[in-house]
Motif scaffolding. Structure first.
Motif, short mmCIF file in Angstrom:
data_model
loop_
_atom_site.label_atom_id
_atom_site.label_comp_id
_atom_site.label_asym_id
_atom_site.label_seq_id
_atom_site.Cartn_x
_atom_site.Cartn_y
_atom_site.Cartn_z
N PRO A 1 0.85 -1.28 -0.09
CA PRO A 1 0.67 -0.27 0.12
C PRO A 1 0.63 0.61 -0.37
N LEU A 2 0.75 2.24 -0.17
CA LEU A 2 0.89 3.30 -0.56
C LEU A 2 0.48 4.73 1.03
N GLU A 3 1.65 4.96 1.39
CA GLU A 3 1.31 5.66 2.80
C GLU A 3 1.92 7.33 2.39
N VAL A 4 0.73 8.21 1.76
CA VAL A 4 1.63 9.61 1.34
C VAL A 4 1.42 10.76 2.30
N GLU A 5 2.74 11.13 2.97
CA GLU A 5 2.37 12.60 3.67
C GLU A 5 2.53 13.99 2.89
N VAL A 6 1.22 14.33 3.12
CA VAL A 6 1.37 15.64 2.34
C VAL A 6 1.92 16.64 2.94
N ALA A 7 3.00 17.42 2.48
CA ALA A 7 3.99 18.21 3.04
C ALA A 7 3.42 19.90 2.05
N GLY A 8 2.97 19.82 1.35
CA GLY A 8 2.72 21.01 0.77
C GLY A 8 1.38 20.82 -0.09
N PRO A 9 0.71 21.90 -0.62
CA PRO A 9 -0.86 22.06 -1.21
C PRO A 9 0.28 21.34 -2.77
N VAL A 10 -1.48 19.99 -2.82
CA VAL A 10 -1.58 19.08 -3.96
C VAL A 10 -2.87 18.86 -4.37
N GLY A 11 -2.18 19.63 -5.99
CA GLY A 11 -3.46 19.75 -7.07
C GLY A 11 -4.41 18.69 -7.11
N GLN A 12 -5.47 18.25 -7.58
CA GLN A 12 -6.90 17.68 -7.86
C GLN A 12 -5.90 16.97 -8.91
N GLU A 13 -5.33 16.50 -9.69
CA GLU A 13 -4.65 16.01 -10.49
C GLU A 13 -4.34 15.34 -10.25
N VAL A 14 -3.08 15.68 -9.00
CA VAL A 14 -1.88 15.07 -8.62
C VAL A 14 -2.73 13.57 -7.87
N LEU A 15 -3.99 14.04 -7.21
CA LEU A 15 -4.81 13.39 -6.33
C LEU A 15 -4.98 12.49 -7.35
N GLU A 16 -5.49 12.52 -8.91
CA GLU A 16 -6.42 11.66 -8.86
C GLU A 16 -5.32 10.77 -10.23
N ALA A 17 -4.21 11.26 -10.43
CA ALA A 17 -3.24 10.27 -10.44
C ALA A 17 -2.41 9.10 -9.43
N LEU A 18 -2.68 9.93 -7.96
CA LEU A 18 -2.26 8.54 -6.98
C LEU A 18 -3.26 7.40 -7.07
N LEU A 19 -4.50 7.82 -7.31
CA LEU A 19 -5.64 7.57 -6.96
C LEU A 19 -5.61 6.41 -8.63
#
Length: 175
Positions: free
Chosen positions: A33-51
């Motif tokens: 599984p992937l544990e993502v630490e969000v330390a800065g602003p993340v755009g919707q496109e990046v989140l969609e790419a993660l999903l």
């Protein structure tokens, strides 16, 4: 962006400058599984790419930093007082002229807002300002600034928000 393996997951740190292409180009081993630490602003496109990576995903705030919550100020703010908080600020009282409320989140005033209110102070224009009586000479949301027209009176509960690149103030309608 940094990627490291732990015994139970892959740990990915996003600092805010990532692109969807960078996420898609990650060469990840199967099964973890992937544990993502969000330390800065993340755009919707990046989140969609993660999903789209198709694996279990956990998002968390940066290590050592607690999630930002809501600050409740249970008093009237007098001239010269300033409240600053990275999350939402709720004032249970008035904000008098000369007082300031600066919030990374929303500003909610359960009383008269006659001082300065700045919602989305970290640049988030999706935030709003609500007051039972919005009588401020100036409000700010993200990078936007609005000044009240001369002689205009407050009309009961109102909400200020950004629409079309400018701040609009509208009556708070019951749902």
């Amino acid at each position: 962006m940094r990627l490291r393996a732990t015994p139970k997951a892959l740990a990915l740190r996003l600092d805010g400058g990532e692109t969807p292409e960078a996420i898609r180009s990650l060469d990840l081993p199967e099964g973890l599984p992937l544990e993502v630490e969000v330390a800065g602003p993340v755009g919707q496109e990046v989140l969609e790419a993660l999903l789209a990576l198709g694996r279990p995903l956990t998002l968390s705030p940066p290590r050592g930093r607690l999630p930002v919550g809501t600050l409740v100020v249970a008093k009237t703010l007098r001239s010269g007082e300033r409240v600053e908080h990275p999350g939402t600020v709720v004032v249970l009282g008035d904000v008098n002229p000369g007082a300031e409320v600066v919030a990374g989140g929303d500003v909610i005033v359960v009383g008269k807002l006659r001082g300065l209110a700045h919602a989305g102070a970290l640049g988030d224009e999706e935030r709003f300002i609500f007051a039972l009586e919005l009588a401020a000479k100036q409000v700010r949301i993200g990078p936007h600034l609005a000044q009240a027209p001369e002689g205009e009176k407050a009309r009961g509960p109102e909400r200020a928000r950004v629409e079309g690149g400018r701040i609009v103030v509208e009556p708070w309608a019951r749902r």
